[in-house]
Design a protein around this motif. Structure first.
Motif, PDB file in Angstrom:
ATOM      1  N   LEU A 250       1.354   4.680   3.109  1.00  0.00           N
ATOM      2  CA  LEU A 250       1.537   5.496   1.909  1.00  0.00           C
ATOM      3  C   LEU A 250       1.890   4.512   0.804  1.00  0.00           C
ATOM      4  CD1 LEU A 250       1.759   8.407   0.702  1.00  0.00           C
ATOM      5  CD2 LEU A 250       4.224   8.216   1.110  1.00  0.00           C
ATOM      6  N   PHE A 251       1.048   4.436  -0.209  1.00  0.00           N
ATOM      7  CA  PHE A 251       1.182   3.374  -1.217  1.00  0.00           C
ATOM      8  C   PHE A 251       1.717   3.933  -2.531  1.00  0.00           C
ATOM      9  CE2 PHE A 251       0.049   0.155  -4.247  1.00  0.00           C
ATOM     10  CZ  PHE A 251       0.196  -1.030  -3.535  1.00  0.00           C
ATOM     11  N   HIS A 252       2.815   3.325  -3.008  1.00  0.00           N
ATOM     12  CA  HIS A 252       3.416   3.710  -4.279  1.00  0.00           C
ATOM     13  C   HIS A 252       3.084   2.660  -5.337  1.00  0.00           C
ATOM     14  CE1 HIS A 252       5.643   6.839  -2.275  1.00  0.00           C
ATOM     15  NE2 HIS A 252       6.217   5.973  -1.464  1.00  0.00           N
ATOM     16  N   PRO A 253       2.159   2.947  -6.254  1.00  0.00           N
ATOM     17  CA  PRO A 253       1.816   1.971  -7.298  1.00  0.00           C
ATOM     18  C   PRO A 253       2.903   1.912  -8.366  1.00  0.00           C
ATOM     19  CG  PRO A 253       0.566   3.987  -7.619  1.00  0.00           C
ATOM     20  CD  PRO A 253       1.343   4.163  -6.333  1.00  0.00           C
ATOM     21  N   PRO A 254       2.929   0.851  -9.153  1.00  0.00           N
ATOM     22  CA  PRO A 254       3.944   0.745 -10.219  1.00  0.00           C
ATOM     23  C   PRO A 254       3.650   1.699 -11.363  1.00  0.00           C
ATOM     24  CG  PRO A 254       2.412  -1.085 -10.353  1.00  0.00           C
ATOM     25  CD  PRO A 254       2.057  -0.340  -9.098  1.00  0.00           C
ATOM     26  N   VAL A 255       4.693   2.092 -12.086  1.00  0.00           N
ATOM     27  CA  VAL A 255       4.522   3.010 -13.206  1.00  0.00           C
ATOM     28  C   VAL A 255       3.635   2.400 -14.289  1.00  0.00           C
ATOM     29  CG1 VAL A 255       6.563   2.270 -14.500  1.00  0.00           C
ATOM     30  CG2 VAL A 255       5.786   4.662 -14.649  1.00  0.00           C
ATOM     31  N   ALA A 256       3.546   1.072 -14.322  1.00  0.00           N
ATOM     32  CA  ALA A 256       2.664   0.414 -15.294  1.00  0.00           C
ATOM     33  C   ALA A 256       1.198   0.780 -15.072  1.00  0.00           C
ATOM     34  CB  ALA A 256       2.842  -1.104 -15.222  1.00  0.00           C
ATOM     35  N   ARG A 267      -4.752  11.044  -7.421  1.00  0.00           N
ATOM     36  CA  ARG A 267      -3.757  12.070  -7.150  1.00  0.00           C
ATOM     37  C   ARG A 267      -2.898  11.673  -5.950  1.00  0.00           C
ATOM     38  NH1 ARG A 267      -5.437  13.132 -11.338  1.00  0.00           N
ATOM     39  NH2 ARG A 267      -6.239  15.100 -12.192  1.00  0.00           N
ATOM     40  N   THR A 268      -1.641  11.988  -6.031  1.00  0.00           N
ATOM     41  CA  THR A 268      -0.752  11.795  -4.900  1.00  0.00           C
ATOM     42  C   THR A 268      -1.272  12.582  -3.698  1.00  0.00           C
ATOM     43  OG1 THR A 268       1.229  11.351  -6.201  1.00  0.00           O
ATOM     44  CG2 THR A 268       1.554  12.367  -4.054  1.00  0.00           C
ATOM     45  N   GLY A 269      -1.234  11.956  -2.535  1.00  0.00           N
ATOM     46  CA  GLY A 269      -1.653  12.612  -1.303  1.00  0.00           C
ATOM     47  C   GLY A 269      -3.102  12.411  -0.954  1.00  0.00           C
ATOM     48  N   GLU A 270      -3.887  11.810  -1.853  1.00  0.00           N
ATOM     49  CA  GLU A 270      -5.308  11.588  -1.582  1.00  0.00           C
ATOM     50  C   GLU A 270      -5.500  10.234  -0.916  1.00  0.00           C
ATOM     51  OE1 GLU A 270      -7.351  12.022  -5.281  1.00  0.00           O
ATOM     52  OE2 GLU A 270      -7.237  14.218  -5.251  1.00  0.00           O
ATOM     53  N   GLY A 271      -6.563  10.127  -0.122  1.00  0.00           N
ATOM     54  CA  GLY A 271      -6.867   8.868   0.537  1.00  0.00           C
ATOM     55  C   GLY A 271      -7.502   9.109   1.888  1.00  0.00           C
ATOM     56  N   SER A 272      -7.382   8.114   2.767  1.00  0.00           N
ATOM     57  CA  SER A 272      -7.985   8.174   4.088  1.00  0.00           C
ATOM     58  C   SER A 272      -6.907   8.444   5.135  1.00  0.00           C
ATOM     59  CB  SER A 272      -8.683   6.844   4.398  1.00  0.00           C
ATOM     60  OG  SER A 272      -7.716   5.822   4.611  1.00  0.00           O
ATOM     61  N   ALA A 273      -7.311   8.405   6.394  1.00  0.00           N
ATOM     62  CA  ALA A 273      -6.344   8.566   7.478  1.00  0.00           C
ATOM     63  C   ALA A 273      -5.374   7.399   7.537  1.00  0.00           C
ATOM     64  CB  ALA A 273      -7.073   8.695   8.816  1.00  0.00           C
ATOM     65  N   ARG A 351       6.700  20.533  -8.545  1.00  0.00           N
ATOM     66  CA  ARG A 351       6.466  19.856  -7.270  1.00  0.00           C
ATOM     67  C   ARG A 351       5.040  19.335  -7.216  1.00  0.00           C
ATOM     68  NH1 ARG A 351      10.592  21.846  -3.695  1.00  0.00           N
ATOM     69  NH2 ARG A 351      12.363  22.221  -5.076  1.00  0.00           N
ATOM     70  N   ALA A 352       4.875  18.125  -6.693  1.00  0.00           N
ATOM     71  CA  ALA A 352       3.557  17.547  -6.465  1.00  0.00           C
ATOM     72  C   ALA A 352       3.153  17.826  -5.013  1.00  0.00           C
ATOM     73  CB  ALA A 352       3.580  16.049  -6.754  1.00  0.00           C
ATOM     74  N   SER A 353       1.995  17.308  -4.583  1.00  0.00           N
ATOM     75  CA  SER A 353       1.563  17.534  -3.209  1.00  0.00           C
ATOM     76  C   SER A 353       2.470  16.833  -2.212  1.00  0.00           C
ATOM     77  CB  SER A 353       0.116  17.062  -3.019  1.00  0.00           C
ATOM     78  OG  SER A 353       0.007  15.675  -3.320  1.00  0.00           O
ATOM     79  N   LEU A 354       3.160  15.779  -2.644  1.00  0.00           N
ATOM     80  CA  LEU A 354       4.214  15.143  -1.864  1.00  0.00           C
ATOM     81  C   LEU A 354       5.511  15.285  -2.635  1.00  0.00           C
ATOM     82  CD1 LEU A 354       2.593  11.739  -0.749  1.00  0.00           C
ATOM     83  CD2 LEU A 354       2.396  13.990   0.310  1.00  0.00           C
ATOM     84  N   GLY A 475       4.109  13.857   3.427  1.00  0.00           N
ATOM     85  CA  GLY A 475       3.292  15.065   3.434  1.00  0.00           C
ATOM     86  C   GLY A 475       2.520  15.290   4.714  1.00  0.00           C
ATOM     87  N   VAL A 476       2.964  14.676   5.829  1.00  0.00           N
ATOM     88  CA  VAL A 476       2.221  14.792   7.092  1.00  0.00           C
ATOM     89  C   VAL A 476       3.101  15.345   8.202  1.00  0.00           C
ATOM     90  CG1 VAL A 476       0.509  13.017   6.554  1.00  0.00           C
ATOM     91  CG2 VAL A 476       2.705  12.350   7.578  1.00  0.00           C
TER      92      VAL A 476
END
Length: 526
Positions: A250-256, A267-273, A351-354, A475-476
């Motif tokens: 689960l990757f948290h990018p910088p606010v920059a 979008r938060t929560g999107e991606g692969s397995a 609330r977001a998806s996570l 979110g899992v």
């Protein structure tokens, strides 16, 4: 080093001494059967064995315990991976030890780079001329907590930092009596030097990440929540595309990166397995080690309350903009003033998806203990910091230490605890965090009854922070974080000290990983 391939079997049957399911609906079990990457059944080996095909790989570990795969809820994974190849500074008792290690180092890409020094017990402070004596080329040494950097004269020059360089908001260039930089940069002043550092070649970063992934598997980790740069995200995406990523990230990018993410409709929560986007990370304050954590009241014996890294206006604008775009926020807050502001900000957001989360939540005012649960905010905390922070909390925060690492008080009020390491600030080894949450003792074993012992957790409670808590944060929770039929087969088998059954706080600290399974694939076996 194990290299994953698409032909790896995703089925298996393990007989063990005990399965710690974290599912209260399952009776005592000593076997797990999984097929096609999912758990098929959990129960007694004598009952399940007849159901399993003879072709299914079998693992007999009569003295081992199976737990859900552990997830590290806060890492700087590439920094930890690359740090393993750099000058090792952790544990140095004084400045001269650091100087000796730097003197023996060989420059890479023209620089000496290291991480891990902690000057809290030193007689002599970090100072550029001490480094100049042993290395004429540029030297950049990140502190243990990554909230300060120690540079020599050549590195300051490469970064363009001199007596006329102003302190950035939320940062400090430490200066001598004549106004010259001493070589010590704190908080956002460190960002002034980062552009001058050499960028690791892509092949080096890729190799370091694969080596680190294998080490994570040896430590019983099946996933991480990572807080790093866009370049690291690109490297992880490349590993995922090549079928080589076998940690759930689960990757948290910088606010920059927020405006770019919005433009790309990320979008938060999107991606692969294997690789999913979390929330944007922003800072409200600094750290305890550098006395830059932002406090409601002054540090003991000081007129200082720490540093605000972001203004209220900056933080509110960023979190609101992210939420409007479907992106959660992960807010760094260590001092009780920063934690209160984080709670104020996140409680205002949809609330977001996570879930939104507070990273560290290290010191919380007693009046704020119930607010995270009420707002659905996850407490992303790092128990292993306790092993070194107890004397610092006592020294700098005094009685306010009753609100530091308040695991049980937060959990009793319904707060989701998501545990991690903050590697490379602390060891990636989750056994250290489990021990710290249970024992609450310093390196010398004191206090024997535990520091603020009422906040101690049981083994299952501490384990839940690395499993169920991180599943909720990611979110899992409907498919990971427990050993139960239908869940992903992310499992670890441990040889444990038999005294763990009797509640020994160090019973898990010396456990040995025998088997790590991710998505049904055996990625480590010993």
């Amino acid at each position: 080093m194990w290299i994953p391939t698409h032909s790896q079997p995703t089925s298996g049957f393990a007989r063990v001494g005990r399965v710690v399911t974290l599912d209260s609906g399952i009776q005592p079990a000593d076997a797990v059967w999984w097929e096609a990457g999912r758990i098929r059944a959990v129960g007694r080996a004598r009952d399940l064995a007849a159901l399993v095909s003879p072709q299914t790989p079998s693992f007999d570990l009569p003295h081992a315990w199976i737990t859900p795969g552990l997830v590290d809820g806060h890492t700087h994974f590439s920094a930890w991976a690359l740090n393993r190849r750099q000058v090792q500074l952790a544990g140095a008792p004084d400045r001269e030890t650091i100087i000796e290690r730097v003197a023996r180092a060989t420059p890479v890409q023209g620089w000496i780079i290291g991480q891990g020094w902690d000057a809290n017990s030193w007689r002599d402070p970090p100072e550029r001329r001490a480094l100049d004596r042993v290395q004429p080329g540029p030297v950049f040494l990140h502190s243990l907590d990554l909230h300060a950097a120690w540079l020599n004269t050549a590195a300051l020059a490469a970064a363009g930092i001199d007596r006329d360089t102003p302190d950035p908001f939320g940062g400090r260039i430490v200066r001598d009596a004549a106004g010259e930089p001493t070589g010590l940069l704190q908080e956002r002043a460190v960002e002034l030097a980062i552009p001058a550092l050499p960028v690791p070649p892509r092949d080096l970063l890729r190799a370091a990440l694969l080596e680190a992934q294998a080490e994570a598997h040896r430590l019983g980790l099946t996933g991480i929540h990572n807080v790093e740069s866009d370049e690291v995200y690109s490297a992880l995406r490349a590993l995922d595309a090549d079928g080589l990523l076998r940690l759930r990230v689960l990757f948290h990018p910088p606010v920059a990166s927020l405006h770019r993410l919005i433009a790309e409709q990320a979008r938060t929560g999107e991606g692969s397995a294997w690789l999913t986007m979390g929330g944007v990370k922003l800072f409200l304050d600094g750290s305890l080690g550098t006395q830059t954590a932002w406090m409601l009241d002054r540090y003991e014996g000081s007129a200082d309350r720490g540093l605000q890294i972001s203004t209220l206006e900056q933080a509110r604008e960023a979190t609101a903009l992210a939420a409007a775009a479907g992106i959660a926020s992960a807010v760094h807050a260590i001092g009780d003033a920063a934690v209160r502001r984080a709670l104020d900000l996140l409680a205002e957001l949809p609330r977001a998806s996570l879930p939104h989360r507070i990273e560290h939540l290290q010191c919380v005012h007693r009046g704020d203990l119930g607010r995270a649960a009420a707002a659905g905010v996850v407490a992303s905390m790092q128990p292993a910091h306790l092993l070194t922070d107890i004397p610092l909390v006592d020294r700098h925060w005094g009685a306010r230490g009753s609100g530091a690492y308040a695991f049980r008080s937060l959990a009793q009020r319904g707060t989701v605890l998501a545990f991690g390491s903050d590697a490379p600030v602390a060891s990636l080894d989750p056994r250290e965090g489990v021990y710290a949450a249970m024992a609450r003792r310093g390196p010398d074993g004191s206090p024997s009854a535990g520091w603020y012992a009422g906040e101690r957790l049981t083994f299952v409670e501490a384990l839940s922070g690395y499993t169920r808590g991180n599943a909720v944060a990611g979110g899992v929770a409907a498919r990971r974080g427990a050993v139960t039929p239908g869940f992903d087969a992310d499992l670890v088998a441990w040889d444990v000290d038999p005294e763990l059954e009797a509640g020994a706080v160090d019973g898990f600290r010396n456990a040995r990983v025998r088997l790590t399974v991710v998505g049904g694939e055996v990625v480590m076996q010993s």
